[in-house]
Design an enzyme around this catalytic site. Structure first.
Site, PDB file in Angstrom:
ATOM      1  N   PRO A 140       0.824  -1.204   0.000  1.00  0.00           N
ATOM      2  CA  PRO A 140       0.000   0.000   0.000  1.00  0.00           C
ATOM      3  C   PRO A 140       0.865   1.263   0.000  1.00  0.00           C
ATOM      4  O   PRO A 140       1.887   1.328   0.694  1.00  0.00           O
ATOM      5  CB  PRO A 140      -0.760  -0.110   1.328  1.00  0.00           C
ATOM      6  N   ARG A 146      -1.789  16.552  -9.846  1.00  0.00           N
ATOM      7  CA  ARG A 146      -2.759  15.465  -9.994  1.00  0.00           C
ATOM      8  C   ARG A 146      -4.083  15.889 -10.624  1.00  0.00           C
ATOM      9  O   ARG A 146      -4.741  15.094 -11.250  1.00  0.00           O
ATOM     10  CB  ARG A 146      -2.994  14.749  -8.648  1.00  0.00           C
ATOM     11  N   CYS A 163       3.199  29.243 -15.200  1.00  0.00           N
ATOM     12  CA  CYS A 163       2.901  29.882 -16.467  1.00  0.00           C
ATOM     13  C   CYS A 163       2.305  28.863 -17.430  1.00  0.00           C
ATOM     14  O   CYS A 163       2.955  28.414 -18.366  1.00  0.00           O
ATOM     15  CB  CYS A 163       4.174  30.501 -17.027  1.00  0.00           C
ATOM     16  N   GLU A 164       1.076  28.492 -17.169  1.00  0.00           N
ATOM     17  CA  GLU A 164       0.421  27.434 -17.923  1.00  0.00           C
ATOM     18  C   GLU A 164      -1.082  27.525 -17.602  1.00  0.00           C
ATOM     19  O   GLU A 164      -1.448  27.485 -16.426  1.00  0.00           O
ATOM     20  CB  GLU A 164       1.013  26.099 -17.422  1.00  0.00           C
ATOM     21  N   TYR A 217       1.521  11.091  -3.586  1.00  0.00           N
ATOM     22  CA  TYR A 217       1.758  11.477  -4.987  1.00  0.00           C
ATOM     23  C   TYR A 217       1.675  12.979  -5.227  1.00  0.00           C
ATOM     24  O   TYR A 217       1.300  13.410  -6.312  1.00  0.00           O
ATOM     25  CB  TYR A 217       0.799  10.726  -5.933  1.00  0.00           C
TER      26      TYR A 217
HETATM   27  N1  LLP Z   1       2.762  -1.613  -6.059  1.00  0.00           N
HETATM   28  C1  LLP Z   1       3.006  -1.360  -7.360  1.00  0.00           C
HETATM   29  C2  LLP Z   1       3.709  -2.346  -8.155  1.00  0.00           C
HETATM   30  C3  LLP Z   1       2.593  -0.153  -7.924  1.00  0.00           C
HETATM   31  O1  LLP Z   1       2.833   0.091  -9.203  1.00  0.00           O
HETATM   32  C4  LLP Z   1       1.922   0.810  -7.122  1.00  0.00           C
HETATM   33  C5  LLP Z   1       1.495   2.090  -7.669  1.00  0.00           C
HETATM   34  C6  LLP Z   1       1.698   0.502  -5.778  1.00  0.00           C
HETATM   35  C7  LLP Z   1       2.126  -0.725  -5.284  1.00  0.00           C
HETATM   36  C8  LLP Z   1       1.024   1.436  -4.825  1.00  0.00           C
HETATM   37  O2  LLP Z   1      -0.258   1.780  -5.183  1.00  0.00           O
HETATM   38  P1  LLP Z   1      -1.176   2.629  -4.139  1.00  0.00           P
HETATM   39  O3  LLP Z   1      -1.394   1.769  -2.930  1.00  0.00           O
HETATM   40  O4  LLP Z   1      -0.438   3.882  -3.796  1.00  0.00           O
HETATM   41  O5  LLP Z   1      -2.399   2.904  -4.922  1.00  0.00           O
HETATM   42  N2  LLP Z   1       0.648   8.814  -9.575  1.00  0.00           N
HETATM   43  C9  LLP Z   1      -0.636   8.173  -9.465  1.00  0.00           C
HETATM   44  C10 LLP Z   1      -0.545   6.808  -8.821  1.00  0.00           C
HETATM   45  C11 LLP Z   1       0.385   5.876  -9.553  1.00  0.00           C
HETATM   46  C12 LLP Z   1       0.490   4.547  -8.864  1.00  0.00           C
HETATM   47  C13 LLP Z   1       1.535   3.714  -9.492  1.00  0.00           C
HETATM   48  N3  LLP Z   1       1.745   2.453  -8.874  1.00  0.00           N
HETATM   49  C14 LLP Z   1      -1.577   9.087  -8.687  1.00  0.00           C
HETATM   50  O6  LLP Z   1      -1.176  10.187  -8.343  1.00  0.00           O
HETATM   51  O7  LLP Z   1      -2.730   8.748  -8.469  1.00  0.00           O
END
Ligand code: LLP
Length: 427
Positions: free
Chosen positions: A286, A325, A356-357, A385
């Site tokens: 997580p 995001r 500036c966007e 993130y």
């Molecule tokens: N494990 C793997 C292999 C992953 O690729 C990811 C996230 C996670 C765990 C953790 O996922 P979480 O529990 O945080 O959902 N930048 C995007 C999120 C990209 C997630 C990429 N991989 C955002 O801001 O929503």
């Protein structure tokens, strides 16, 4: 979406027992604030459930969600491991008290030096493709040090989330099909210096349904049963990835972590019994659900401006570089204005940054009390993130990050200065 210590009062809010106004006057804005109690509470939602129902488990914090050495030390003191996806994340973890034996190294295009660092520190590598496996075997042989590997498999499970953050569907760049993986696993089993430990699947991020998590467990167990037969080799670990969604706004219903984790352990036990295979180590990764609601961002409001086409803008002193995001995923957040003299009048606003966007917007259509310049804007749920995806666009300095707990605050990341901005420039 609020930190568990959050208190919202009319003219000030408190987090971790600290006044938001005081944090702003001490550290300036934009400011990332992390609530230690919430971070620890979120870790314990996973660890205590697993301790009670499936102790042969590792919670590997997906450090891409938000990582600093200080955050890693808190994670380590809660007995979590980590998932890293780059040499930089791995290096940061190695500067902390996280046990490298509980670290999993992901990524679809790891470099030789990243693989080398991982093997030297006994970090488990999650293999993405054939080229990478050859690289890992060659480096491990050169170092005469075993490389522990899991294979990332694509389960073909499609989930309801933004298309940019799905990973387990057919056309994803990540992982291998089982058919592609089998000959590679056979190569590991037959060869020296690489040790097959298990399999991994991650289906996506910000998943609000509970069912896909049970599906991935069942799929991994069925796949492990096939592999044990075909390879005549144990599958000691199954890693189900992360992706547990969180609430960003009042309308969201996030999965309940203790319930979902308990269900996953039940599904695991039942599926292993059905397939008559030994119970493996369970790994979950997580990220967002550990740090998302522990973080808030504070801004100072500048102008409030109406444009002839009708939009009313609130300008803040940050924006897309500290939180990209909304631009990337149209993500919704919960906003509040903190004013010495709160207005009784409300308006519907677009919240824009100072970059500036034109697309530098944090939200559109938010109803808020009409603010005055120099009021504070607080954005909840920005722990995941935001800092980790921040940039220096327009050569702005990245914000500071502070940790709050029991009425005290301390810096986790210093605010950048103009000297930092030119640090690597050559005349
Ligand atoms: N494990 C793997 C292999 C992953 O690729 C990811 C996230 C996670 C765990 C953790 O996922 P979480 O529990 O945080 O959902 N930048 C995007 C999120 C990209 C997630 C990429 N991989 C955002 O801001 O929503």
């Amino acid at each position: 979406m609020y930190p568990i210590t959050g208190e919202r009062h009319e003219s000030d809010h408190r987090i971790g027992g600290c006044s938001v106004r005081e944090l702003v006057s001490t550290y300036g804005t934009p400011l990332y604030v992390v609530d230690e109690a919430t971070l620890r509470y979120n870790c314990q939602q996973f660890t205590t459930t697993l301790r009670d129902h499936y102790p042969n488990a590792t919670v590997a914090y997906a450090s891409k969600a938000g990582l600093t050495v200080g955050i890693a030390n808190i994670i380590a003191s809660e007995q979590l491991g980590a998932d890293v996806v780059s040499g930089g994340e791995l290096y940061t973890i190695l500067q902390s008290r996280v046990d490298p034996e509980r670290v999993y190294f992901h990524g679809n295009n790891k470099s030789g030096s990243e693989i080398d660092l991982a093997i030297r520190h006994c970090v488990t590598i999650v293999v993405d493709n054939a080229h990478e496996l050859a690289h890992i075997q060659a480096i491990a042989t050169d170092l005469q040090q075993p490389a522990r590997v899991l294979f990332r498999l694509n389960p073909g499970i499609d989930v309801h989330t933004h298309r940019y953050i799905k990973t387990g569907h057919g056309d994803s760049k990540f992982g291998l099909t089982v058919d592609e993986a089998i000959p590679l696993m056979q190569r590991v089993v037959a060869g020296d210096w690489a040790v097959l430990r298990g399999i991994h699947a991650h289906i996506g991020s910000q998943i609000m349904d509970e069912a896909p998590f049970q599906m991935v467990v069942r799929w991994l167990v069925a796949t492990a049963a096939t592999l044990i037969q075909v390879l005549n080799h144990p599958i000691d670990a199954i890693n189900c990835g992360g992706g547990f969604g969180i609430s960003y706004t009042a309308g969201d219903t996030a999965p309940n972590i203790p319930r979902i984790i308990h269900q996953m352990t039940e599904t695991l036990k039942q599926s292993c019994a059905e397939h008559a295979i030994p119970l493996p180590r369970l790994i979950v990764e997580p990220g967002r659900s550990i740090i998302g609601n522990a973080g808030v961002t504070l801004y100072t409001i500048g102008a409030v401006k109406s444009v002839p086409q009708g939009s009313q803008y609130i300008f803040v002193d940050g924006g897309m570089a500290d939180n990209p995001r909304f631009m990337m995923y149209q993500s919704a957040y919960t906003f509040d204005v903190i004013s010495a003299e709160p207005s009784l009048q409300t308006g519907v606003f677009k919240i824009a940054g100072k970059f500036c966007e034109s697309g530098d917007v944090l939200a559109d259509g938010v109803t808020l009390p009409v603010p005055q310049p120099n009021d504070i804007m607080i954005v909840y749920g920005t722990g995941a993130y935001n800092y980790s995806m921040s940039s220096n666009y327009n050569r702005y300095c990245k914000p500071a990050m502070v940790l709050v707990n029991n009425g005290t605050s301390r810096v986790l990341v210093k605010r950048e200065t103009y000297a930092d901005i030119v640090r690597h420039d050559m005349p």
